[in-house]
Design an enzyme around this catalytic site. Structure first.
Site: not given
Ligand code: FE
Length: 131
Positions: A115, A51, A45, A118, A15-17
């Site tokens: 983020c 973003h 990310h 997100h 999970e990139k976050h």
């Protein structure tokens, strides 16, 4: 409502976050060591005007003690904004920060990344302190 209800977590490898905390597993009491916090170590990310990762908060919760301490708060401010338009600017801040710490006792480092679209993502890393 609590932060725990809105702060998400997952494995940073998938999970990139999720913030990645790179720190020694064991350190000596009172001795300096480097900790790096970042987002996107395994899976990049996006880093665009629309973003991007805006900040990472790093805290420490000692094993012997009830309260968490703020270690550092890192802002990543440049995301190619420009008078020419979004993503035309000359500079981008990557979401990576390093700090030098000294610990008196064992505990856990906790990181929360933000983020801009997100939300909040957390992770932790335990550190043992040898006398
Ligand atoms: Fe995102």
């Amino acid at each position: 409502m609590k932060f725990a209800e809105v702060v998400q977590t997952a494995d940073w490898k998938t999970e990139k976050h999720v913030p990645v905390i790179v720190a020694p597993k064991t350190v000596k009491a009172g001795e300096k060591f480097v900790v790096e916090v970042s987002v996107g170590k395994e899976i990049a990310h996006p880093n665009t005007t629309e973003h991007h990762i805006r900040s990472i908060l790093l805290c420490f919760k000692p094993e012997a003690g009830k309260f968490a301490y703020e270690v550092g708060s890192f802002e990543f401010s440049a995301h190619a904004e420009s008078v020419e338009g979004p993503n035309k600017g000359p500079i981008i801040t990557e979401p990576v920060a390093q700090v030098v710490l000294k610990l008196a006792g064992s505990g856990t480092l906790l990181a929360v990344a933000y983020c801009n679209i997100h939300g909040l993502w957390e992770s932790f890393q335990e550190i043992k302190v040898e006398a």
